[in-house]
Design a protein around this motif. Structure first.
Motif, PDB file in Angstrom:
ATOM      1  N   VAL A 218       5.418  18.616 -28.098  1.00  0.00           N
ATOM      2  CA  VAL A 218       4.199  18.103 -27.469  1.00  0.00           C
ATOM      3  C   VAL A 218       3.342  19.282 -27.013  1.00  0.00           C
ATOM      4  O   VAL A 218       2.177  19.404 -27.376  1.00  0.00           O
ATOM      5  N   VAL A 219       3.921  20.153 -26.173  1.00  0.00           N
ATOM      6  CA  VAL A 219       3.250  21.372 -25.732  1.00  0.00           C
ATOM      7  C   VAL A 219       4.250  22.520 -25.884  1.00  0.00           C
ATOM      8  O   VAL A 219       5.335  22.480 -25.289  1.00  0.00           O
ATOM      9  N   ALA A 220       3.892  23.520 -26.680  1.00  0.00           N
ATOM     10  CA  ALA A 220       4.800  24.653 -26.913  1.00  0.00           C
ATOM     11  C   ALA A 220       5.148  25.333 -25.591  1.00  0.00           C
ATOM     12  O   ALA A 220       4.342  25.359 -24.659  1.00  0.00           O
ATOM     13  N   HIS A 221       6.348  25.870 -25.526  1.00  0.00           N
ATOM     14  CA  HIS A 221       6.789  26.535 -24.306  1.00  0.00           C
ATOM     15  C   HIS A 221       6.095  27.875 -24.104  1.00  0.00           C
ATOM     16  O   HIS A 221       5.897  28.308 -22.975  1.00  0.00           O
ATOM     17  N   GLU A 222       5.735  28.565 -25.177  1.00  0.00           N
ATOM     18  CA  GLU A 222       5.099  29.879 -25.043  1.00  0.00           C
ATOM     19  C   GLU A 222       3.615  29.730 -24.709  1.00  0.00           C
ATOM     20  O   GLU A 222       2.891  28.956 -25.331  1.00  0.00           O
ATOM     21  N   VAL A 223       3.199  30.492 -23.718  1.00  0.00           N
ATOM     22  CA  VAL A 223       1.802  30.553 -23.310  1.00  0.00           C
ATOM     23  C   VAL A 223       1.416  32.023 -23.258  1.00  0.00           C
ATOM     24  O   VAL A 223       2.178  32.853 -22.750  1.00  0.00           O
ATOM     25  N   SER A 224       0.248  32.358 -23.778  1.00  0.00           N
ATOM     26  CA  SER A 224      -0.262  33.726 -23.704  1.00  0.00           C
ATOM     27  C   SER A 224      -1.332  33.793 -22.628  1.00  0.00           C
ATOM     28  O   SER A 224      -2.286  33.011 -22.654  1.00  0.00           O
ATOM     29  N   ILE A 225      -1.151  34.722 -21.705  1.00  0.00           N
ATOM     30  CA  ILE A 225      -2.128  34.947 -20.635  1.00  0.00           C
ATOM     31  C   ILE A 225      -2.857  36.239 -20.957  1.00  0.00           C
ATOM     32  O   ILE A 225      -2.226  37.285 -21.107  1.00  0.00           O
ATOM     33  N   SER A 226      -4.175  36.172 -21.082  1.00  0.00           N
ATOM     34  CA  SER A 226      -4.978  37.347 -21.420  1.00  0.00           C
ATOM     35  C   SER A 226      -5.924  37.683 -20.284  1.00  0.00           C
ATOM     36  O   SER A 226      -6.469  36.793 -19.633  1.00  0.00           O
ATOM     37  N   PHE A 227      -6.121  38.984 -20.075  1.00  0.00           N
ATOM     38  CA  PHE A 227      -7.031  39.404 -19.019  1.00  0.00           C
ATOM     39  C   PHE A 227      -7.925  40.535 -19.490  1.00  0.00           C
ATOM     40  O   PHE A 227      -7.578  41.309 -20.375  1.00  0.00           O
ATOM     41  N   HIS A 228      -9.096  40.575 -18.896  1.00  0.00           N
ATOM     42  CA  HIS A 228     -10.085  41.620 -19.112  1.00  0.00           C
ATOM     43  C   HIS A 228     -10.632  41.929 -17.723  1.00  0.00           C
ATOM     44  O   HIS A 228     -11.414  41.150 -17.175  1.00  0.00           O
ATOM     45  N   LEU A 229     -10.143  43.010 -17.128  1.00  0.00           N
ATOM     46  CA  LEU A 229     -10.545  43.380 -15.772  1.00  0.00           C
ATOM     47  C   LEU A 229     -11.435  44.615 -15.840  1.00  0.00           C
ATOM     48  O   LEU A 229     -11.071  45.613 -16.465  1.00  0.00           O
ATOM     49  N   VAL A 230     -12.589  44.538 -15.205  1.00  0.00           N
ATOM     50  CA  VAL A 230     -13.527  45.645 -15.172  1.00  0.00           C
ATOM     51  C   VAL A 230     -13.568  46.158 -13.731  1.00  0.00           C
ATOM     52  O   VAL A 230     -13.762  45.367 -12.803  1.00  0.00           O
TER      53      VAL A 230
ATOM     54  N   ALA B 168     -11.231  51.125  -8.080  1.00  0.00           N
ATOM     55  CA  ALA B 168     -10.632  50.166  -7.153  1.00  0.00           C
ATOM     56  C   ALA B 168     -11.523  48.968  -6.836  1.00  0.00           C
ATOM     57  O   ALA B 168     -11.087  48.074  -6.129  1.00  0.00           O
ATOM     58  N   GLU B 169     -12.729  48.935  -7.345  1.00  0.00           N
ATOM     59  CA  GLU B 169     -13.648  47.832  -7.046  1.00  0.00           C
ATOM     60  C   GLU B 169     -13.753  46.914  -8.255  1.00  0.00           C
ATOM     61  O   GLU B 169     -14.340  47.288  -9.274  1.00  0.00           O
ATOM     62  N   LEU B 170     -13.187  45.706  -8.170  1.00  0.00           N
ATOM     63  CA  LEU B 170     -13.218  44.767  -9.281  1.00  0.00           C
ATOM     64  C   LEU B 170     -14.629  44.218  -9.483  1.00  0.00           C
ATOM     65  O   LEU B 170     -15.282  43.794  -8.534  1.00  0.00           O
ATOM     66  N   ASP B 171     -15.090  44.245 -10.717  1.00  0.00           N
ATOM     67  CA  ASP B 171     -16.368  43.635 -11.098  1.00  0.00           C
ATOM     68  C   ASP B 171     -16.048  42.196 -11.502  1.00  0.00           C
ATOM     69  O   ASP B 171     -15.739  41.913 -12.658  1.00  0.00           O
ATOM     70  N   GLN B 172     -16.098  41.308 -10.529  1.00  0.00           N
ATOM     71  CA  GLN B 172     -15.700  39.907 -10.735  1.00  0.00           C
ATOM     72  C   GLN B 172     -16.533  39.229 -11.821  1.00  0.00           C
ATOM     73  O   GLN B 172     -16.011  38.459 -12.625  1.00  0.00           O
ATOM     74  N   ALA B 173     -17.817  39.523 -11.872  1.00  0.00           N
ATOM     75  CA  ALA B 173     -18.713  38.848 -12.818  1.00  0.00           C
ATOM     76  C   ALA B 173     -18.386  39.174 -14.272  1.00  0.00           C
ATOM     77  O   ALA B 173     -18.633  38.364 -15.167  1.00  0.00           O
ATOM     78  N   ASN B 174     -17.808  40.348 -14.516  1.00  0.00           N
ATOM     79  CA  ASN B 174     -17.514  40.757 -15.891  1.00  0.00           C
ATOM     80  C   ASN B 174     -16.031  40.749 -16.218  1.00  0.00           C
ATOM     81  O   ASN B 174     -15.623  41.203 -17.292  1.00  0.00           O
ATOM     82  N   SER B 175     -15.212  40.252 -15.312  1.00  0.00           N
ATOM     83  CA  SER B 175     -13.769  40.168 -15.532  1.00  0.00           C
ATOM     84  C   SER B 175     -13.387  38.733 -15.880  1.00  0.00           C
ATOM     85  O   SER B 175     -14.004  37.791 -15.384  1.00  0.00           O
TER      86      SER B 175
ATOM     87  N   PHE C 110      -9.067  30.543 -16.192  1.00  0.00           N
ATOM     88  CA  PHE C 110      -9.075  30.394 -14.752  1.00  0.00           C
ATOM     89  C   PHE C 110     -10.436  30.899 -14.284  1.00  0.00           C
ATOM     90  O   PHE C 110     -10.698  32.106 -14.335  1.00  0.00           O
ATOM     91  N   PRO C 111     -11.321  29.996 -13.868  1.00  0.00           N
ATOM     92  CA  PRO C 111     -12.671  30.419 -13.520  1.00  0.00           C
ATOM     93  C   PRO C 111     -12.752  31.280 -12.257  1.00  0.00           C
ATOM     94  O   PRO C 111     -13.702  32.008 -12.075  1.00  0.00           O
ATOM     95  N   ARG C 112     -11.717  31.189 -11.403  1.00  0.00           N
ATOM     96  CA  ARG C 112     -11.705  31.999 -10.179  1.00  0.00           C
ATOM     97  C   ARG C 112     -10.381  32.731 -10.071  1.00  0.00           C
ATOM     98  O   ARG C 112      -9.324  32.182 -10.361  1.00  0.00           O
ATOM     99  N   PHE C 113     -10.457  33.976  -9.642  1.00  0.00           N
ATOM    100  CA  PHE C 113      -9.262  34.741  -9.306  1.00  0.00           C
ATOM    101  C   PHE C 113      -9.695  35.954  -8.502  1.00  0.00           C
ATOM    102  O   PHE C 113     -10.841  36.394  -8.582  1.00  0.00           O
ATOM    103  N   ASP C 114      -8.784  36.456  -7.710  1.00  0.00           N
ATOM    104  CA  ASP C 114      -9.027  37.665  -6.928  1.00  0.00           C
ATOM    105  C   ASP C 114      -8.056  38.729  -7.400  1.00  0.00           C
ATOM    106  O   ASP C 114      -6.882  38.440  -7.643  1.00  0.00           O
TER     107      ASP C 114
END
Length: 189
Positions: A171-183, A26-33, A50-54
């Motif tokens: 100009v800009v494709a409609h599809e966007v891929s959002i990727s995450f790595h949460l530790v 339950a404790e997010l490791d912000q520095a490695n996510s 996104f350089p910041r997120f909670d």
């Protein structure tokens, strides 16, 4: 004799397998996510982040269906790969950060799909538009942490992102891929 030793002895005598002790992460490791995205502009694939997120999460491997997550992303700052792009996406045609400063995802259900595999469904909210989305998530436990990796593909126009000349998929494709790595580390006792 203490209880863990008794449990091991009983399991050995009865030939029962020992269940691994479950850990509640339950404790997010912000520095490695990390939280990033991939988009295509004029036929060229580009990466941003996104350089910041909670993020708040709970995950017990012994009860994956009870997992929860909520991610809140401030849309300024954003790293699109260029300072000009970073400034442009703050405007009304893109994220309109003056009136919609954050995007969020809140899980509504989690389904185990196999060892280390989850399907997380929830509400993605961007620019005041809510959509139900499902994302496959891989979970890896090692060295006292759990790592959650996944990629969600969305159509940005479903969220009113990229209007005017930016609405043209050439100009800009409609599809966007959002990727995450949460530790995540175990919950504090």
């Amino acid at each position: 004799m203490n209880k863990p030793i008794i449990r091991v002895c009983l399991a050995a005598l009865l030939g029962l397998p020992m269940a691994a002790s479950a850990q509640n992460y339950a404790e997010l490791d912000q520095a490695n996510s990390t939280l990033g995205f991939t988009y295509t502009q004029m036929g060229v694939s580009l990466d941003g982040k996104f350089p910041r997120f909670d993020a708040s999460l709970t995950y017990d491997p012994a009860a994956p269906a009870s997992a929860t997550t909520r991610v809140v992303v401030p849309l300024a700052p954003i790293d699109t790969g260029s300072a000009e792009g970073d400034a442009e996406v703050q405007g009304k045609d893109w994220f309109a950060t003056d009136t919609h400063p954050t995007a969020s995802f809140t899980s509504t259900s989690v389904e185990a799909k196999g060892p280390g595999q989850l399907l997380v469904t929830g509400t993605l909210s961007i620019k005041g538009n809510d959509r139900t989305v499902s994302v496959p998530v891989s979970v890896t436990e090692a060295n006292g942490t759990a790592t959650f990796d996944g990629t969600l593909k969305i159509n940005r126009t479903d969220f009113g992102v990229g209007a005017g000349i930016w609405g043209d998929p050439e100009v800009v494709a409609h599809e966007v891929s959002i990727s995450f790595h949460l530790v995540a580390a175990p919950a504090a006792q």
